[in-house]
Write a protein that holds these residues in place. Structure first.
Motif, PDB file in Angstrom:
ATOM      1  N   CYS A 206       0.865  -1.183   0.000  1.00 37.04           N
ATOM      2  CA  CYS A 206       0.000   0.000   0.000  1.00 37.04           C
ATOM      3  C   CYS A 206       0.901   1.233   0.000  1.00 37.04           C
TER       4      CYS A 206
ATOM      5  N   LYS B  85       0.371   4.000   1.135  1.00 40.25           N
ATOM      6  CA  LYS B  85       0.237   4.709   2.401  1.00 40.25           C
ATOM      7  C   LYS B  85       0.846   3.916   3.561  1.00 40.25           C
ATOM      8  N   CYS B  86       0.607   2.606   3.585  1.00 42.37           N
ATOM      9  CA  CYS B  86       1.002   1.788   4.739  1.00 42.37           C
ATOM     10  C   CYS B  86       2.268   0.962   4.508  1.00 42.37           C
TER      11      CYS B  86
ATOM     12  N   CYS C  78      -6.013  -2.582   0.854  1.00 39.84           N
ATOM     13  CA  CYS C  78      -5.084  -2.693   1.979  1.00 39.84           C
ATOM     14  C   CYS C  78      -5.832  -3.185   3.219  1.00 39.84           C
TER      15      CYS C  78
ATOM     16  N   HIS D 132      -5.044  -2.841   6.118  1.00 38.11           N
ATOM     17  CA  HIS D 132      -4.832  -1.913   7.232  1.00 38.11           C
ATOM     18  C   HIS D 132      -5.681  -0.659   7.120  1.00 38.11           C
ATOM     19  N   CYS D 133      -5.608  -0.011   5.927  1.00 41.95           N
ATOM     20  CA  CYS D 133      -6.320   1.263   5.793  1.00 41.95           C
ATOM     21  C   CYS D 133      -7.523   1.189   4.855  1.00 41.95           C
TER      22      CYS D 133
ATOM     23  N   GLY E 235      -7.440   1.259   1.664  1.00 46.16           N
ATOM     24  CA  GLY E 235      -7.143   1.921   0.400  1.00 46.16           C
ATOM     25  C   GLY E 235      -6.654   0.928  -0.646  1.00 46.16           C
TER      26      GLY E 235
END
Length: 802
Positions: free
Chosen positions: A435, A437-438, A479, A481-482, A484
């Motif tokens: 990701c 972002k992550c 993702c 986690h988020c 996205g």
């Protein structure tokens, strides 16, 4: 009565499987015994006669253990991911799953035809999603504990297979599988931090019953050494750190060498006066494998790093820095201090580039042959170290370096972290997504297994990416986690992954909640006896020990080591004495041997062919002798008499046979056990009869080796039950002692004759018999016997003059 081996062997194989007599029980009150052989890769060629050697030997151990009252686990499965099936799929446009299933069916039928006592109810397959779910689960645990990480690195790239190879898979500078050229290529790879377990992997060998050559190979591969890390200042203010096992030779360090990939080159590009020359050299080095750079390179090459010099921390003098490909960025710090007075490689380099050579150990002249004495001399030309022994100097110089803040003691390992990525299709998908972002995010365990998608082409992309990189619908995900957008990892795991823990799955193969229940793991762990090829005593053994130690650390398994005992077998060679291969035209198909001679004959011959640990050539002539032995055993039904006891004629021989066969199985001396049974059979035929008790004992002893004929005879003679229901025979120690022994007779240490004496003879009785020996009397006549030496039970030596 003719022995119809084809009919009888098929009958018993079907009966054993129907009754499940070899199926292990997870809830038994019996003591457990876990016997294991390396599971095979099911190739299209099927088995050749070399493969069953290991399976048969441990089958004999497993069968004996059952007769000794153990609950035995002797399982089999398939190490079925990997390049051969994928390459076949590419060439023939067929899914590797179909190829694998076909190959497994063939292998299984061949193994079953040998009458091996595998527990087929526990069969596993590394390509089954219900299996590799747990391979992926273990990877996630490794990641969560910081032992799996992504790294940009130069890797070994097979130009034919189009995939990354570990250093261990590059043999002689080429791919061990296909023989194609291997080059260096920079790729982002998943790594497993096996080096964090290096010390334990060495130390814990002391507690294991491994044959010594296996322990030696493990220790050598890990390559533990002790020394020091030393900081060399440079004229640009950057410290170059080196690892050396010989800090005592620092006064002899006249130059330094860094790997072509060393980051210092990029960091100080502006200060390097000959940058173009250095970068061209780096480019040339990238086309060589590690093996070519270190093992094959006889002629040293390099480029001086102009504009930057190093400072020897003990002399304060400036010394040149060279870039040379015989230094690897992956070993130590990627930089070395060169001591040409006491290292052949450094000496050759110094001679070529006309660099100073200073002797610091010894006292003689420097020569190409002076390097052998470096460990034992005294220090010279070394200031405050002069006159000290090497060991004294090591201790003093390390203390000095620590005091000055430019060095410290260090333990180093040759072992590198495990390159775990493969840019191929036919392997376990790595359960990670990326990701923006992550970063890298593990797949939730609830989403395992991450199943391989169907692809149109199994060819790797031209840039070396996995075939999965073309599967955009599969790659694009969210993702965990988020929430996205994210992309799946398209690399797959190496074939080593599934084989690093397979022995655990056998303990509880149908469990869909965990890789195996704690109860099953507690009961069966560790493997009691594991046999495999010497070619797997470094990689597979190290990888599986590493995974097991990690699982122990996180509380999954109850023992810190997976295998208590490890043995290895020699190969069966072709009749021409060469390794069996299709290209040599010397492969022998076990199907043909079983068809012509029977499984029992083949089993006996595989064990009779020679020392189990050594290679042995196949002999079509010798196998006929084993067939004759089986037929003579079958013929014993014509000689059997009533009575469960042992006759006076065979009593001692029977007890000796029990001891011999029992001991030989434990020591994998199957050839001498069979020879003993052949000799016993000769005694029986010479006597003209055998009691029912003697025959029962012989059949039980022979059963692990030749299970079909022994079960059939037991049934024909109505002995009751099955051989598999019986107890292993016990011998009477008093009846295995020889009544007489042979004593060697010597004169002045040279053997002249032998004499047979009663086993309980005392020293004087033995000497009296020796003196009366006709040959000894003739050779000592007229000479003075000055001394009589008697070694009880072995020899008499007369020391004479004249």
């Amino acid at each position: 009565m003719r022995y119809d081996f084809a009919k009888i062997e098929k009958k018993w194989q079907q009966e054993w499987e129907r009754t499940g007599v070899f199926h292990a029980d997870n809830h038994s009150d019996k003591p457990k015994y876990y016997a294991l052989v390396e599971f095979p890769y099911p190739s299209g060629q099927g088995l050749h006669v070399g493969h069953p050697r290991s399976y048969t030997a441990i089958d004999i151990v497993a069968r004996k253990r059952r007769l000794q009252g153990y609950n035995v686990l002797y399982p089999m499965g398939w190490d079925a991911f990997g390049l051969p099936a994928e390459n076949y799929a590419i060439k023939n446009h067929v899914h590797p799953k179909i190829v694998t299933e076909k190959n497994i069916a063939r292998f299984k039928s061949q193994l079953q035809a040998l009458g091996l006592s595998f527990d087929w109810s526990r069969e596993i397959n590394t390509t089954d999603p219900s299996y590799y779910k747990w391979t992926q689960w273990i990877f996630l645990q490794l990641y969560k504990h910081g032992l799996a990480y992504k790294k940009e690195m130069a890797v070994n790239w097979c130009t034919s297979c189009k995939c990354v190879l570990s250093n261990e898979e590059v043999v002689g500078g080429v791919c061990e599988r296909c023989g194609a050229e291997v080059v260096r290529k920079v790729k982002s790879q998943w790594m497993l931090a096996i080096t964090k377990y290096a010390e334990r992997l060495i130390n814990d060998l002391d507690e294991l019953d491994f044959v010594e050559r296996v322990k030696i190979q493990q220790r050598n591969w890990i390559g533990r050494s002790t020394g020091a890390e030393v900081d060399f200042a440079t004229t640009v203010g950057h410290n170059l750190t080196v690892y050396t096992t010989r800090p005592d030779t620092l006064f002899g360090a006249t130059y330094m060498v860094i790997a072509p990939e060393h980051p210092m080159i990029d960091q100080y590009r502006d200060q390097i006066e000959n940058l173009d020359e250095v970068l061209a050299y780096r480019d040339a080095a990238s086309r060589k494998s590690d093996f070519e750079r270190t093992e094959l390179a006889k002629d040293k090459t390099g480029v001086c790093l102009k504009g930057i010099r190093a400072v020897n921390p003990v002399t304060g003098g400036e010394i040149p820095i060279y870039v040379s490909d015989y230094v690897l960025i992956s070993y130590g710090t990627g930089a070395i201090m060169a001591v040409p007075g006491h290292d052949q490689r450094d000496y050759d380099f110094a001679k070529k580039f006309d660099l100073p050579i200073i002797e610091v150990v010894g006292g003689g002249d420097i020569s190409e042959h002076a390097f052998e004495d470096i460990e034992t001399g005294h220090m010279v030309n070394s200031d405050f170290l002069n006159g000290l022994t090497v060991e004294q100097a090591k201790e003093k110089i390390i203390a000095y370096l620590e005091e000055k803040g430019v060095g410290h003691p260090k333990v180093n390992y040759k072992l590198r972290d495990w390159v775990f990525s493969r840019q191929r299709y036919w392997g376990e998908p790595i359960p990670m997504v990326y990701c923006d972002k992550c970063g890298w995010v593990p797949l939730p365990e609830s989403e395992l297994p991450l199943v391989l998608p169907e692809v149109e082409s199994y060819e790797p992309a031209e840039n070396g990416d996995s075939p999965l990189s073309k599967m955009t619908d599969w790659i694009n995900t969210t993702c965990p986690h988020c929430g996205g957008p994210a992309k799946r990892e398209t690399d797959t795991m190496p074939q080593w992954a599934g084989s690093s823990w397979y022995f655990l799955r056998y303990m509880d193969p149908h469990n869909d909640k965990e890789l195996a229940s704690k109860e099953a793991l507690q009961y069966w762990s560790p493997v009691d006896w594991y046999n495999g090829g010497m070619e797997h005593t470094t990689l597979h053994l190290l990888y599986s020990r590493f995974w097991h130690k990690f699982l122990y650390d996180i509380g999954v398994v109850p023992t810190k080591e997976p295998y208590q005992k490890r043995t290895s077998h020699g190969m069966i060679l072709g009749e021409n004495g060469e390794k069996m291969s299709k290209s040599r035209g010397n492969v022998i198909n076990p199907d043909d041997i079983i068809r012509d001679y029977g499984a029992d004959t083949m089993r006996l011959y595989e064990m009779f062919v020679g020392d189990f640990e050594k290679a042995a050539p196949w002999s079509s002539t010798s196998i006929k002798g084993c067939k004759r032995f089986v037929e003579r055993v079958w013929g014993l039904q014509e000689l059997v008499t009533q009575g469960d006891g042992y006759s006076a004629a065979l009593c001692s021989s029977t007890h000796k046979l029990i001891k011999k066969v029992s001991d030989d199985i434990e020591n994998l001396k199957m050839n001498t056990a069979i020879a003993a049974m052949m000799a016993y059979l000769n005694e029986v035929y010479d006597a003209g009869s055998i009691t029912a008790g003697e025959l029962k004992t012989l059949l039980i002893l022979l059963n692990p080796f030749a299970p079909h004929v022994t079960e059939e005879l037991w049934e024909v003679l109505k002995f009751g039950g099955r051989v598999t229901d019986q107890a292993w025979p016990q011998f009477d120690p008093d009846k295995v002692v020889d009544d007489t022994i042979e004593i060697v007779l010597q004169i002045n240490g040279k053997v002249k004759n032998t004499v047979t004496v009663p086993a309980d003879s005392d020293r004087e009785a033995v000497l009296a018999l020796a003196r009366e020996d006709e040959r000894i009397r003739a050779l000592t006549e007229g000479k003075q016997i000055v001394k009589e030496i008697c070694v009880p039970g072995k020899l008499v030596n007369f020391v004479v003059k004249g």
